[in-house]
Write a protein that holds these residues in place. Structure first.
Motif, PDB file in Angstrom:
ATOM      1  N   ALA A  44       0.654  -1.261   0.071  1.00 39.76           N
ATOM      2  CA  ALA A  44       0.006   0.016   0.076  1.00 39.76           C
ATOM      3  C   ALA A  44       0.826   1.235   0.153  1.00 39.76           C
ATOM      4  CB  ALA A  44      -0.871  -0.068   1.400  1.00 39.76           C
ATOM      5  N   ASP A  46       1.787   4.827   1.381  1.00 40.26           N
ATOM      6  CA  ASP A  46       2.083   5.555   2.834  1.00 40.26           C
ATOM      7  C   ASP A  46       0.921   6.030   3.151  1.00 40.26           C
ATOM      8  OD1 ASP A  46       4.444   6.476   4.966  1.00 40.26           O
ATOM      9  OD2 ASP A  46       2.654   8.067   4.722  1.00 40.26           O
ATOM     10  N   ARG A  47       0.292   5.994   4.581  1.00 38.74           N
ATOM     11  CA  ARG A  47      -0.791   6.657   5.078  1.00 38.74           C
ATOM     12  C   ARG A  47      -0.840   8.013   4.777  1.00 38.74           C
ATOM     13  NH1 ARG A  47      -2.135   5.198  11.207  1.00 38.74           N
ATOM     14  NH2 ARG A  47      -4.051   6.416  10.847  1.00 38.74           N
ATOM     15  N   LYS A  48       0.179   8.855   4.604  1.00 35.89           N
ATOM     16  CA  LYS A  48      -0.031  10.259   4.213  1.00 35.89           C
ATOM     17  C   LYS A  48      -0.669  10.287   2.928  1.00 35.89           C
ATOM     18  CE  LYS A  48       4.022  11.528   7.144  1.00 35.89           C
ATOM     19  NZ  LYS A  48       5.464  11.776   7.164  1.00 35.89           N
ATOM     20  N   THR A  50      -2.802   8.447   1.359  1.00 36.94           N
ATOM     21  CA  THR A  50      -4.163   8.152   1.192  1.00 36.94           C
ATOM     22  C   THR A  50      -4.967   9.148   1.939  1.00 36.94           C
ATOM     23  OG1 THR A  50      -4.045   6.544   3.050  1.00 36.94           O
ATOM     24  CG2 THR A  50      -3.899   5.661   0.837  1.00 36.94           C
ATOM     25  N   GLU A  51      -4.442   9.773   3.152  1.00 36.52           N
ATOM     26  CA  GLU A  51      -4.912  10.647   3.865  1.00 36.52           C
ATOM     27  C   GLU A  51      -4.977  11.947   3.003  1.00 36.52           C
ATOM     28  OE1 GLU A  51      -2.581  11.140   7.523  1.00 36.52           O
ATOM     29  OE2 GLU A  51      -3.537   9.234   8.388  1.00 36.52           O
ATOM     30  N   LYS A  54      -7.942  11.263   0.704  1.00 38.30           N
ATOM     31  CA  LYS A  54      -9.306  11.510   1.348  1.00 38.30           C
ATOM     32  C   LYS A  54      -9.694  12.802   1.719  1.00 38.30           C
ATOM     33  CE  LYS A  54      -8.792   6.869   3.520  1.00 38.30           C
ATOM     34  NZ  LYS A  54      -8.509   5.959   4.713  1.00 38.30           N
ATOM     35  N   GLY A 277      -2.249  13.442  -3.268  1.00 40.93           N
ATOM     36  CA  GLY A 277      -1.520  12.166  -2.876  1.00 40.93           C
ATOM     37  C   GLY A 277      -0.302  12.030  -3.325  1.00 40.93           C
ATOM     38  N   TRP A 288      11.292   6.270   3.348  1.00 38.87           N
ATOM     39  CA  TRP A 288      10.598   5.199   2.634  1.00 38.87           C
ATOM     40  C   TRP A 288      11.213   4.610   1.491  1.00 38.87           C
ATOM     41  CZ3 TRP A 288       5.585   3.864   2.013  1.00 38.87           C
ATOM     42  CH2 TRP A 288       5.200   3.310   0.834  1.00 38.87           C
TER      43      TRP A 288
END
Length: 382
Positions: A44, A46-48, A50-51, A54, A277, A288
């Motif tokens: 996936a 990084d959460r940053k 997808t955040e 969103k 994103g 990363w």
């Protein structure tokens, strides 16, 4: 019905488009297929990342058409990424063009530079899209070989002895897909000189530069390259975002403006949330890449074990997302691919789909969790 366009007869459906239908049907029939064929990252973002998507999607002002050249913040982030990763300074306003994936950009570039009858130098083996798009625009594909023992150096001596008068562009790709040949600054320097000598546009496709490489290299870091070369890059492999379709074209401002003429008539710019994103991804930093390196190193070691059990030979110094293996004497690549698929429920890719020089080779993808690769190893009986 008066028939289809002649250009359709020059190409076949993309191999993975057709083959994955068969693989998916086997899965639907209950077969426990392990797919080591296609290079679509299973990890996936990084959460940053997808955040950022969103948060943007939740803003009702985010859903309109976007500019054809991407928002300024995205172009600035690409410029920062190139400065940090490759030591290349780019003008965000003039020398960077965000693209909906580098595969689409291959078509944009071909439509920009090529007329029917022009010739295009294409690596053999190489990414099949270079040749198919060349044919779709009515140009002629001319294949060149690579010396895998010399980091994938093209056989320039052979090319120098051929007629290059109709050659308009040359596709190069380091780290090379499918073989993993890493290339080098010395090779890129030779290629820049070759392109200048023969008035050829050098197009470097560079999506694997952060995958199992000691030093990421951009052709734009080579002295004089900005006169004759452009580079494609992508977030698909480096940031686990293949489905997001985020690529970039970099190079001469006057050439970028010509490509934009084509692009602006073919799409309407990428969704703002995807751009946000992408910005988050491009600013993740060195940790990363080091984490990604660790994952793929572990997976590659297991694929090497799988290849050993199959008596395949391979290089341990290659880069990128794949392992390129030579099939032993007495067996064809097609036989091996079919045996693994139908007897062991393991899907790998035959090398011949990448060109005539891929005959006798197979390719393994590293886009599969370690436990699945271990399961594939256990399915092979010595």
């Amino acid at each position: 019905m008066k028939g289809f366009a002649d250009r359709i007869s020059t190409v076949e459906e993309y191999y993975f488009s057709a083959k994955l239908r068969e693989v998916n049907q086997l899965i639907a029939d209950g077969k426990p297929i392990i797919n080591l064929g296609i290079g679509s990252p299973d990890l996936a973002p990084d959460r940053k990342v997808t955040e950022a998507l969103k948060n943007t999607a939740d803003n009702q002002q985010s859903h309109g058409y976007q500019t054809y050249i991407g928002i300024p913040e995205l172009r600035a982030s690409i410029a920062h990424y190139y400065a940090e990763s490759y030591g290349v300074r780019l003008n965000p306003a003039k020398e960077i063009l965000p693209m909906m994936g580098s595969k689409e950009a291959i078509m944009h570039l071909s439509m920009t530079f090529l007329n029917p009858g022009d010739q295009v130098l294409i690596p053999d083996p190489g990414y099949p899209t270079y040749a198919s798009v060349t044919k779709l625009v009515g140009a002629e594909a001319i294949y060149y070989s690579l010396d895998l023992a010399k980091k994938g150096r093209p056989n320039l001596e052979e090319l120098e002895n051929s007629d290059l008068s109709k050659v308009k562009i040359m596709w190069i790709n380091y780290p090379h897909m499918p073989t993993g040949a890493p290339g080098s600054r010395e090779i890129l320097t030779e290629l820049v000189a070759f392109a200048k000598k023969h008035d050829i546009v050098l197009l470097h496709d560079n999506p694997y530069s952060h995958i199992l490489t000691k030093e990421p290299i951009s052709i734009l870091s080579i002295p004089g390259a900005n006169e004759v070369a452009m580079e494609l890059n992508s977030l698909s492999k480096t940031f686990n975002m293949p489905g997001w379709r985020v690529g970039m074209l970099l190079g001469r401002a006057d050439w970028i403006s010509e490509v934009l003429k084509v692009k602006s008539n073919m799409d309407s710019g990428m969704f703002l949330g995807i751009q946000k994103g992408a910005i988050a991804a491009l600013n993740l930093g060195e940790s990363w890449f080091s984490d990604l390196e660790h994952v793929y190193q572990s997976r590659r070691k297991l694929v090497w074990k799988l290849a050993d059990k199959l008596n395949l030979s391979y290089s341990t110094t290659d880069s990128g997302l794949f392992v390129w293996c030579k099939v032993p004497e007495g067996k064809t690549a097609d036989q091996l691919v079919d045996e693994l698929l139908y007897d062991k429920n393991i899907f790998i890719t035959p090398g011949k789909i990448f060109g005539s020089q891929g005959e006798g080779y197979v390719r393994f993808s590293l886009c599969m969790p370690e436990f699945k690769i271990l399961e594939a190893i256990n399915r092979i009986k010595i």
